[in-house]
Design a protein around this motif. Structure first.
Motif, PDB file in Angstrom:
ATOM      1  N   GLY A  24       0.831  -1.206   0.000  1.00  0.00           N
ATOM      2  CA  GLY A  24       0.000   0.000   0.000  1.00  0.00           C
ATOM      3  C   GLY A  24       0.860   1.249   0.000  1.00  0.00           C
ATOM      4  N   GLY A  25       0.568   2.147   0.914  1.00  0.00           N
ATOM      5  CA  GLY A  25       1.357   3.365   1.029  1.00  0.00           C
ATOM      6  C   GLY A  25       0.842   4.508   0.174  1.00  0.00           C
ATOM      7  N   GLU A  26      -0.367   4.363  -0.348  1.00  0.00           N
ATOM      8  CA  GLU A  26      -0.920   5.416  -1.181  1.00  0.00           C
ATOM      9  C   GLU A  26      -1.070   6.704  -0.375  1.00  0.00           C
ATOM     10  OE1 GLU A  26      -2.348   2.431  -0.833  1.00  0.00           O
ATOM     11  OE2 GLU A  26      -2.075   1.521  -2.800  1.00  0.00           O
ATOM     12  N   PHE A  27      -0.947   7.813  -1.048  1.00  0.00           N
ATOM     13  CA  PHE A  27      -1.042   9.125  -0.413  1.00  0.00           C
ATOM     14  C   PHE A  27      -1.865  10.014  -1.323  1.00  0.00           C
ATOM     15  CE2 PHE A  27       0.558  13.374   0.580  1.00  0.00           C
ATOM     16  CZ  PHE A  27       0.487  13.346   1.968  1.00  0.00           C
ATOM     17  N   LEU A  28      -2.895  10.628  -0.776  1.00  0.00           N
ATOM     18  CA  LEU A  28      -3.787  11.458  -1.588  1.00  0.00           C
ATOM     19  C   LEU A  28      -3.290  12.896  -1.653  1.00  0.00           C
ATOM     20  CD1 LEU A  28      -7.228  10.264  -0.202  1.00  0.00           C
ATOM     21  CD2 LEU A  28      -6.121   9.554  -2.325  1.00  0.00           C
ATOM     22  N   ILE A  29      -3.291  13.437  -2.830  1.00  0.00           N
ATOM     23  CA  ILE A  29      -3.002  14.854  -3.043  1.00  0.00           C
ATOM     24  C   ILE A  29      -4.118  15.381  -3.935  1.00  0.00           C
ATOM     25  CG2 ILE A  29      -1.425  16.546  -4.052  1.00  0.00           C
ATOM     26  CD1 ILE A  29       0.862  14.660  -3.412  1.00  0.00           C
ATOM     27  N   ALA A  30      -4.655  16.527  -3.575  1.00  0.00           N
ATOM     28  CA  ALA A  30      -5.777  17.061  -4.346  1.00  0.00           C
ATOM     29  C   ALA A  30      -5.608  18.560  -4.565  1.00  0.00           C
ATOM     30  CB  ALA A  30      -7.088  16.789  -3.606  1.00  0.00           C
ATOM     31  N   ASP A  31      -6.235  19.059  -5.572  1.00  0.00           N
ATOM     32  CA  ASP A  31      -6.284  20.489  -5.851  1.00  0.00           C
ATOM     33  C   ASP A  31      -7.437  21.067  -5.034  1.00  0.00           C
ATOM     34  OD1 ASP A  31      -6.807  23.029  -6.868  1.00  0.00           O
ATOM     35  OD2 ASP A  31      -6.404  22.449  -8.944  1.00  0.00           O
ATOM     36  N   GLY A  32      -7.113  21.854  -4.022  1.00  0.00           N
ATOM     37  CA  GLY A  32      -8.126  22.421  -3.139  1.00  0.00           C
ATOM     38  C   GLY A  32      -9.138  23.282  -3.869  1.00  0.00           C
ATOM     39  N   ARG A  33      -8.719  23.935  -4.949  1.00  0.00           N
ATOM     40  CA  ARG A  33      -9.652  24.763  -5.724  1.00  0.00           C
ATOM     41  C   ARG A  33     -10.685  23.888  -6.418  1.00  0.00           C
ATOM     42  NH1 ARG A  33      -4.778  27.684  -8.635  1.00  0.00           N
ATOM     43  NH2 ARG A  33      -4.178  25.516  -8.508  1.00  0.00           N
ATOM     44  N   ALA A  34     -10.235  22.753  -6.974  1.00  0.00           N
ATOM     45  CA  ALA A  34     -11.162  21.833  -7.634  1.00  0.00           C
ATOM     46  C   ALA A  34     -12.098  21.200  -6.611  1.00  0.00           C
ATOM     47  CB  ALA A  34     -10.389  20.757  -8.390  1.00  0.00           C
ATOM     48  N   MET A  35     -11.568  20.865  -5.443  1.00  0.00           N
ATOM     49  CA  MET A  35     -12.421  20.287  -4.398  1.00  0.00           C
ATOM     50  C   MET A  35     -13.520  21.270  -4.010  1.00  0.00           C
ATOM     51  SD  MET A  35      -9.813  18.194  -1.956  1.00  0.00           S
ATOM     52  CE  MET A  35     -11.126  17.669  -0.864  1.00  0.00           C
ATOM     53  N   HIS A 124      -6.810  31.097  -2.114  1.00  0.00           N
ATOM     54  CA  HIS A 124      -5.513  30.671  -2.635  1.00  0.00           C
ATOM     55  C   HIS A 124      -4.549  31.854  -2.550  1.00  0.00           C
ATOM     56  CE1 HIS A 124      -2.454  29.496  -5.571  1.00  0.00           C
ATOM     57  NE2 HIS A 124      -2.839  28.250  -5.311  1.00  0.00           N
ATOM     58  N   PRO A 125      -3.308  31.640  -2.077  1.00  0.00           N
ATOM     59  CA  PRO A 125      -2.398  32.761  -1.848  1.00  0.00           C
ATOM     60  C   PRO A 125      -1.959  33.502  -3.109  1.00  0.00           C
ATOM     61  CG  PRO A 125      -1.265  30.676  -1.518  1.00  0.00           C
ATOM     62  CD  PRO A 125      -2.715  30.358  -1.708  1.00  0.00           C
ATOM     63  N   VAL A 126      -2.090  32.896  -4.267  1.00  0.00           N
ATOM     64  CA  VAL A 126      -1.669  33.552  -5.512  1.00  0.00           C
ATOM     65  C   VAL A 126      -2.870  34.029  -6.317  1.00  0.00           C
ATOM     66  CG1 VAL A 126      -0.436  33.247  -7.697  1.00  0.00           C
ATOM     67  CG2 VAL A 126       0.482  32.231  -5.594  1.00  0.00           C
ATOM     68  N   THR A 127      -3.845  33.134  -6.542  1.00  0.00           N
ATOM     69  CA  THR A 127      -4.965  33.470  -7.423  1.00  0.00           C
ATOM     70  C   THR A 127      -6.139  34.108  -6.689  1.00  0.00           C
ATOM     71  OG1 THR A 127      -6.067  31.334  -7.150  1.00  0.00           O
ATOM     72  CG2 THR A 127      -4.378  31.492  -8.888  1.00  0.00           C
ATOM     73  N   GLY A 128      -6.211  33.907  -5.369  1.00  0.00           N
ATOM     74  CA  GLY A 128      -7.345  34.424  -4.607  1.00  0.00           C
ATOM     75  C   GLY A 128      -8.596  33.572  -4.730  1.00  0.00           C
ATOM     76  N   GLU A 129      -8.520  32.459  -5.443  1.00  0.00           N
ATOM     77  CA  GLU A 129      -9.678  31.582  -5.604  1.00  0.00           C
ATOM     78  C   GLU A 129     -10.014  30.883  -4.284  1.00  0.00           C
ATOM     79  OE1 GLU A 129      -9.573  29.172  -9.488  1.00  0.00           O
ATOM     80  OE2 GLU A 129      -7.475  29.680  -9.066  1.00  0.00           O
ATOM     81  N   PRO A 130     -11.293  30.583  -4.039  1.00  0.00           N
ATOM     82  CA  PRO A 130     -11.650  29.801  -2.857  1.00  0.00           C
ATOM     83  C   PRO A 130     -11.005  28.417  -2.937  1.00  0.00           C
ATOM     84  CG  PRO A 130     -13.609  30.696  -3.921  1.00  0.00           C
ATOM     85  CD  PRO A 130     -12.453  30.954  -4.833  1.00  0.00           C
ATOM     86  N   THR A 131     -10.464  27.961  -1.816  1.00  0.00           N
ATOM     87  CA  THR A 131      -9.715  26.711  -1.770  1.00  0.00           C
ATOM     88  C   THR A 131     -10.149  25.876  -0.570  1.00  0.00           C
ATOM     89  OG1 THR A 131      -7.811  27.812  -2.764  1.00  0.00           O
ATOM     90  CG2 THR A 131      -7.365  25.751  -1.629  1.00  0.00           C
ATOM     91  N   TRP A 132     -10.440  24.595  -0.804  1.00  0.00           N
ATOM     92  CA  TRP A 132     -10.744  23.669   0.288  1.00  0.00           C
ATOM     93  C   TRP A 132      -9.547  23.622   1.224  1.00  0.00           C
ATOM     94  CZ3 TRP A 132     -14.369  21.114   2.710  1.00  0.00           C
ATOM     95  CH2 TRP A 132     -14.066  19.956   3.430  1.00  0.00           C
ATOM     96  N   PHE A 133      -9.793  23.754   2.513  1.00  0.00           N
ATOM     97  CA  PHE A 133      -8.704  23.884   3.474  1.00  0.00           C
ATOM     98  C   PHE A 133      -8.995  23.075   4.725  1.00  0.00           C
ATOM     99  CE2 PHE A 133      -6.150  26.474   6.530  1.00  0.00           C
ATOM    100  CZ  PHE A 133      -4.946  26.377   5.872  1.00  0.00           C
ATOM    101  N   CYS A 134      -9.676  21.976   4.562  1.00  0.00           N
ATOM    102  CA  CYS A 134     -10.177  21.230   5.717  1.00  0.00           C
ATOM    103  C   CYS A 134      -9.656  19.802   5.679  1.00  0.00           C
ATOM    104  CB  CYS A 134     -11.704  21.253   5.669  1.00  0.00           C
ATOM    105  SG  CYS A 134     -12.487  20.580   7.112  1.00  0.00           S
ATOM    106  N   ASN A 135      -9.152  19.321   6.798  1.00  0.00           N
ATOM    107  CA  ASN A 135      -8.668  17.945   6.882  1.00  0.00           C
ATOM    108  C   ASN A 135      -9.628  17.050   7.636  1.00  0.00           C
ATOM    109  OD1 ASN A 135      -6.408  18.454   5.448  1.00  0.00           O
ATOM    110  ND2 ASN A 135      -4.976  18.217   7.113  1.00  0.00           N
ATOM    111  N   VAL A 136     -10.907  17.364   7.586  1.00  0.00           N
ATOM    112  CA  VAL A 136     -11.881  16.569   8.313  1.00  0.00           C
ATOM    113  C   VAL A 136     -11.823  15.108   7.862  1.00  0.00           C
ATOM    114  CG1 VAL A 136     -13.854  17.008   6.797  1.00  0.00           C
ATOM    115  CG2 VAL A 136     -14.218  16.599   9.236  1.00  0.00           C
ATOM    116  N   HIS A 137     -11.458  14.866   6.626  1.00  0.00           N
ATOM    117  CA  HIS A 137     -11.353  13.501   6.119  1.00  0.00           C
ATOM    118  C   HIS A 137     -10.242  12.709   6.800  1.00  0.00           C
ATOM    119  CE1 HIS A 137      -8.559  15.953   3.845  1.00  0.00           C
ATOM    120  NE2 HIS A 137      -7.880  14.858   3.629  1.00  0.00           N
TER     121      HIS A 137
END
Length: 157
Positions: A24-35, A124-137
């Protein structure tokens, strides 16, 4: 890992693996803006209203305090908590709340560090777009218990 960076999205993040998983060892990385774009407004509102806080650190090595004379335990706990608080709060840009409890694998006295409630969405620090920022998962006690029942308790060796 947004749970210990305050309330602003970092410009960059790096991850390192010191020991590869044998399986195993999978690690999730996601684009917070897309989320964010994929979330329902109802869920976002619910998360804001929950005022989510994370336990970001557990320091489970204070069982020795219980062996001190009872009259000394309170003052020593206060001193240890004050020193730990100063050290942790010097490292982060928000105030960490430390609470005494028992836990770990042997119910030993520990300090639990909790981050203040954090917004699920930031800019988002560069674009200013809203970004998912929660680690509830990652930090949901229900999901953690489900994970432990399937894979066993996490041990860092």
């Amino acid at each position: 890992h947004n749970e210990f960076v305050g309330t602003r999205a970092p410009r960059a993040a790096a991850f390192v693996c010191f020991k590869a998983a044998e399986t195993g060892g999978e690690f999730l990385i996601a684009d917070g803006r897309a989320m964010f774009r994929d979330l329902s407004p109802e869920l976002v509102e619910k998360l804001y209203n929950r005022q989510i806080r994370y336990s970001v650190m557990e320091l489970p090595f204070f069982g020795w305090i219980d062996n001190l004379p009872e009259i000394a335990q309170g003052p020593v706990q206060g001193l240890v908590k004050g020193l730990a608080s100063a050290a942790i709060n010097a490292k982060v840009d928000f105030s960490v709340d430390l609470r005494w409890g028992e836990g770990g694998y042997d119910n030993i006295k520990m300090l639990q560090a909790r981050a203040p409630s954090q917004p699920p969405i930031v800019r988002h620090p560069v674009t200013g777009e809203p970004t998912w920022f929660c680690n509830v998962h990652s930090h949901s006690s229900k999901l953690r218990k489900d994970r432990e029942s399937k894979y066993g308790a996490e041990r860092f060796e």
